[in-house]
Scaffold this motif. Sequence first.
Motif, PDB file in Angstrom:
ATOM      1  N   PHE A 148     -26.397 -28.482  -5.593  1.00  0.00           N
ATOM      2  CA  PHE A 148     -25.161 -27.817  -5.142  1.00  0.00           C
ATOM      3  C   PHE A 148     -24.957 -26.500  -5.903  1.00  0.00           C
ATOM      4  O   PHE A 148     -24.675 -25.468  -5.315  1.00  0.00           O
ATOM      5  N   GLY A 157     -20.175 -22.042  -6.244  1.00  0.00           N
ATOM      6  CA  GLY A 157     -20.662 -22.945  -7.288  1.00  0.00           C
ATOM      7  C   GLY A 157     -19.904 -22.742  -8.608  1.00  0.00           C
ATOM      8  O   GLY A 157     -19.877 -21.640  -9.142  1.00  0.00           O
ATOM      9  N   LEU A 206     -24.390 -23.352  -3.624  1.00  0.00           N
ATOM     10  CA  LEU A 206     -23.007 -23.083  -3.199  1.00  0.00           C
ATOM     11  C   LEU A 206     -22.590 -21.670  -3.590  1.00  0.00           C
ATOM     12  O   LEU A 206     -22.754 -21.275  -4.755  1.00  0.00           O
ATOM     13  N   PHE A 253      -9.635 -29.290 -13.012  1.00  0.00           N
ATOM     14  CA  PHE A 253     -11.038 -29.492 -13.405  1.00  0.00           C
ATOM     15  C   PHE A 253     -11.447 -28.503 -14.502  1.00  0.00           C
ATOM     16  O   PHE A 253     -12.154 -28.867 -15.448  1.00  0.00           O
ATOM     17  N   ALA A 291     -22.546 -36.272  -1.579  1.00  0.00           N
ATOM     18  CA  ALA A 291     -22.776 -36.740  -2.959  1.00  0.00           C
ATOM     19  C   ALA A 291     -22.861 -38.263  -2.993  1.00  0.00           C
ATOM     20  O   ALA A 291     -23.704 -38.832  -3.708  1.00  0.00           O
ATOM     21  N   VAL A 295      -5.170 -26.384  -4.696  1.00  0.00           N
ATOM     22  CA  VAL A 295      -5.451 -25.241  -5.594  1.00  0.00           C
ATOM     23  C   VAL A 295      -5.334 -25.687  -7.055  1.00  0.00           C
ATOM     24  O   VAL A 295      -6.137 -25.283  -7.911  1.00  0.00           O
ATOM     25  N   ASN A 333     -17.726 -28.489  -9.723  1.00  0.00           N
ATOM     26  CA  ASN A 333     -18.923 -29.164  -9.225  1.00  0.00           C
ATOM     27  C   ASN A 333     -19.295 -30.370 -10.093  1.00  0.00           C
ATOM     28  O   ASN A 333     -19.437 -31.489  -9.602  1.00  0.00           O
ATOM     29  N   THR A 362      -9.893 -25.512   6.694  1.00  0.00           N
ATOM     30  CA  THR A 362      -9.477 -25.171   5.326  1.00  0.00           C
ATOM     31  C   THR A 362      -9.661 -23.659   5.125  1.00  0.00           C
ATOM     32  O   THR A 362     -10.239 -22.976   5.974  1.00  0.00           O
TER      33      THR A 362
HETATM   34  C1  LIG Z   1     -19.353 -33.016  -4.806  1.00  0.00           C
HETATM   35  C2  LIG Z   1     -18.401 -31.846  -4.789  1.00  0.00           C
HETATM   36  C3  LIG Z   1     -18.776 -30.632  -5.347  1.00  0.00           C
HETATM   37  C4  LIG Z   1     -17.880 -29.550  -5.362  1.00  0.00           C
HETATM   38  N1  LIG Z   1     -18.304 -28.353  -5.929  1.00  0.00           N
HETATM   39  C5  LIG Z   1     -17.423 -27.309  -5.957  1.00  0.00           C
HETATM   40  C6  LIG Z   1     -17.819 -26.067  -6.530  1.00  0.00           C
HETATM   41  O1  LIG Z   1     -18.934 -25.906  -7.049  1.00  0.00           O
HETATM   42  N2  LIG Z   1     -16.919 -25.033  -6.508  1.00  0.00           N
HETATM   43  C7  LIG Z   1     -15.666 -25.178  -5.958  1.00  0.00           C
HETATM   44  O2  LIG Z   1     -14.891 -24.197  -5.959  1.00  0.00           O
HETATM   45  N3  LIG Z   1     -15.272 -26.361  -5.442  1.00  0.00           N
HETATM   46  C8  LIG Z   1     -16.102 -27.413  -5.412  1.00  0.00           C
HETATM   47  N4  LIG Z   1     -15.701 -28.588  -4.857  1.00  0.00           N
HETATM   48  C9  LIG Z   1     -14.294 -28.734  -4.425  1.00  0.00           C
HETATM   49  C10 LIG Z   1     -14.030 -28.419  -2.947  1.00  0.00           C
HETATM   50  O3  LIG Z   1     -14.974 -29.050  -2.137  1.00  0.00           O
HETATM   51  C11 LIG Z   1     -14.045 -26.916  -2.635  1.00  0.00           C
HETATM   52  O4  LIG Z   1     -13.248 -26.212  -3.558  1.00  0.00           O
HETATM   53  C12 LIG Z   1     -13.490 -26.672  -1.232  1.00  0.00           C
HETATM   54  O5  LIG Z   1     -14.269 -27.351  -0.283  1.00  0.00           O
HETATM   55  C13 LIG Z   1     -13.485 -25.188  -0.930  1.00  0.00           C
HETATM   56  O6  LIG Z   1     -13.120 -24.986   0.407  1.00  0.00           O
HETATM   57  P1  LIG Z   1     -11.814 -24.210   0.771  1.00  0.00           P
HETATM   58  O7  LIG Z   1     -11.746 -22.933   0.015  1.00  0.00           O
HETATM   59  O8  LIG Z   1     -11.768 -24.112   2.261  1.00  0.00           O
HETATM   60  O9  LIG Z   1     -10.702 -25.198   0.248  1.00  0.00           O
HETATM   61  P2  LIG Z   1      -9.177 -25.385   0.631  1.00  0.00           P
HETATM   62  O10 LIG Z   1      -9.033 -26.784   1.102  1.00  0.00           O
HETATM   63  O11 LIG Z   1      -8.687 -24.318   1.511  1.00  0.00           O
HETATM   64  O12 LIG Z   1      -8.443 -25.321  -0.787  1.00  0.00           O
HETATM   65  C14 LIG Z   1      -7.993 -24.097  -1.370  1.00  0.00           C
HETATM   66  C15 LIG Z   1      -8.645 -23.949  -2.733  1.00  0.00           C
HETATM   67  O13 LIG Z   1      -8.267 -25.007  -3.600  1.00  0.00           O
HETATM   68  C16 LIG Z   1      -9.377 -25.351  -4.440  1.00  0.00           C
HETATM   69  N5  LIG Z   1      -9.787 -26.720  -4.135  1.00  0.00           N
HETATM   70  C17 LIG Z   1      -9.622 -27.380  -2.968  1.00  0.00           C
HETATM   71  N6  LIG Z   1     -10.077 -28.645  -3.065  1.00  0.00           N
HETATM   72  C18 LIG Z   1     -10.548 -28.787  -4.318  1.00  0.00           C
HETATM   73  C19 LIG Z   1     -11.161 -29.852  -5.036  1.00  0.00           C
HETATM   74  N7  LIG Z   1     -11.344 -31.053  -4.497  1.00  0.00           N
HETATM   75  N8  LIG Z   1     -11.531 -29.624  -6.315  1.00  0.00           N
HETATM   76  C20 LIG Z   1     -11.340 -28.428  -6.901  1.00  0.00           C
HETATM   77  N9  LIG Z   1     -10.757 -27.376  -6.273  1.00  0.00           N
HETATM   78  C21 LIG Z   1     -10.379 -27.553  -5.004  1.00  0.00           C
HETATM   79  C22 LIG Z   1     -10.505 -24.387  -4.121  1.00  0.00           C
HETATM   80  O14 LIG Z   1     -10.470 -23.307  -5.013  1.00  0.00           O
HETATM   81  C23 LIG Z   1     -10.152 -23.960  -2.706  1.00  0.00           C
HETATM   82  O15 LIG Z   1     -10.671 -22.698  -2.352  1.00  0.00           O
HETATM   83  C24 LIG Z   1     -16.585 -29.708  -4.819  1.00  0.00           C
HETATM   84  C25 LIG Z   1     -16.219 -30.929  -4.260  1.00  0.00           C
HETATM   85  C26 LIG Z   1     -17.108 -31.987  -4.233  1.00  0.00           C
HETATM   86  C27 LIG Z   1     -16.667 -33.283  -3.603  1.00  0.00           C
END
Ligand SMILES: Cc1cc2nc3c(=O)[nH]c(=O)nc-3n(C[C@H](O)[C@H](O)[C@H](O)COP(=O)(O)OP(=O)(O)OC[C@H]3O[C@@H](n4cnc5c(N)ncnc54)[C@H](O)[C@@H]3O)c2cc1C
Length: 386
Positions: free
Chosen positions: A173, A180, A177, A85, A155, A79, A185, A43
């Motif tokens: 978290f 965060g 994080l 959220f 979680a 995204v 979250n 990712t």
């Molecule tokens: C229990 C739990 C807690 C989380 N806490 C946070 C947190 O505090 N801050 C946070 O930014 N994300 C959080 N997430 C969502 C998600 O896990 C992360 O955004 C993601 O792992 C970031 O990695 P990436 O940038 O490589 O994502 P990629 O897969 O490359 O996605 C690109 C972008 O899309 C957004 N995104 C992707 N998946 C999600 C998702 N499921 N929910 C919301 N946005 C998403 C993020 O901004 C991310 O950078 C949480 C998820 C879970 C299950």
Amino acid sequence: MVRSFPASREAGLARLAAFTPQMGRAYAAGRNSDLGPAAAPATSMLSPYLRRRLVLEQEAAFAALDAHGAAAEKFVQEVFWRGYFKGHLETRPGLWTAYQRLVAEGHDALAADPALRRRFEDAVAGRTGIDGFDDWARELVAANWLHNHTRMWFASIWIFTLRLPWALGADFFLRHLIDGDPASNTLSWRWVAGLHTKGKPYAARAENIRRYTGGRYDPAGLDEDPVALTEAEPAAAAPLPPAGAAPDGAVALLLHLDDLHPESLPLGRARVMRVGGMVSHAPGAADRVRQADDAAMADALRRAAAHFGCPAGLAGADWSGAGWSGAEWSGGLPIVTAWAPVGPSATALPPCIRVRRPWDSLIWPHATRGYFQVKAAIPRILAALR
Ligand SMILES: Cc1cc2nc3c(=O)[nH]c(=O)nc-3n(C[C@H](O)[C@H](O)[C@H](O)COP(=O)(O)OP(=O)(O)OC[C@H]3O[C@@H](n4cnc5c(N)ncnc54)[C@H](O)[C@@H]3O)c2cc1C
């Protein structure tokens, strides 16, 4: 591979450019796998930048679309989860205050119940004996980041196998994080618990963990048939608070950690005479998270000074709560700021004019219920932003 997140727009744009070739089919096929911190990430790891808006959500979405067209669908949808959220919490701010209350009550419960306290301490120190979970707890504290699928497994095990209060897990978290975020979250933890999509908890299953960790982990004894948590019916969605408009003429621009790209704020014909920074860390944030916040703010202030051609610096020293009027700092100019969504920045902001980006204004009205409404609106929202 060492995962580091230099907290600047330049570093965020470099990560965006490096990951763009993978935002199409490779992302859709690989995004669920967590092969560990030593493997190349499947990712983008853009979340620390998007969370602070060192890189804008629309920059990431359009980079994916321009490079991959329809094959970017999955990445773009992820995204938009972020926007969903944020909008959802904006219309249900009571979920954030309820979460904060539950954290305080959780700590009281730990003080009153030694067995619970031991389970909690073992969980955060990575001493439960549950394969995978213990490494993830240590990885979170050491590296300040976890893969999305791993966050979901963690979680679920926390809530249903270890039977620990979900809000204490969300707090663990949020402290560690580097991305965060109050909305992503809190609402993700609620989703895993079966509180967001009512009655549908997320079950971490050993087979799924084996498959998506490349066989690195094979935990035993998980509760794979969990019963959703329940709660009193939360308050109905409130209308979105109206955004302000920057006045024509001289203003003081106040930056906060939820939006650090002042160059693209919708400021109309306002003339920015000074820029101030307000750094409201998440409560209890770990040192590296605070350092990233500080570095990100310093980067934004440097860019703002160059862009607006005016002085820029921290607007004060203590942003731990509400109460600062900003009057002295602004020198009597109207204070304008980017909309701060529910969370520490919004709490600490002085009375000021809050302008909202089109990205937020277009997504949030669809975010009052489930993600589906946002997902259905994505093509229209993207067309409006082009
Ligand atoms: C229990 C739990 C807690 C989380 N806490 C946070 C947190 O505090 N801050 C946070 O930014 N994300 C959080 N997430 C969502 C998600 O896990 C992360 O955004 C993601 O792992 C970031 O990695 P990436 O940038 O490589 O994502 P990629 O897969 O490359 O996605 C690109 C972008 O899309 C957004 N995104 C992707 N998946 C999600 C998702 N499921 N929910 C919301 N946005 C998403 C993020 O901004 C991310 O950078 C949480 C998820 C879970 C299950």
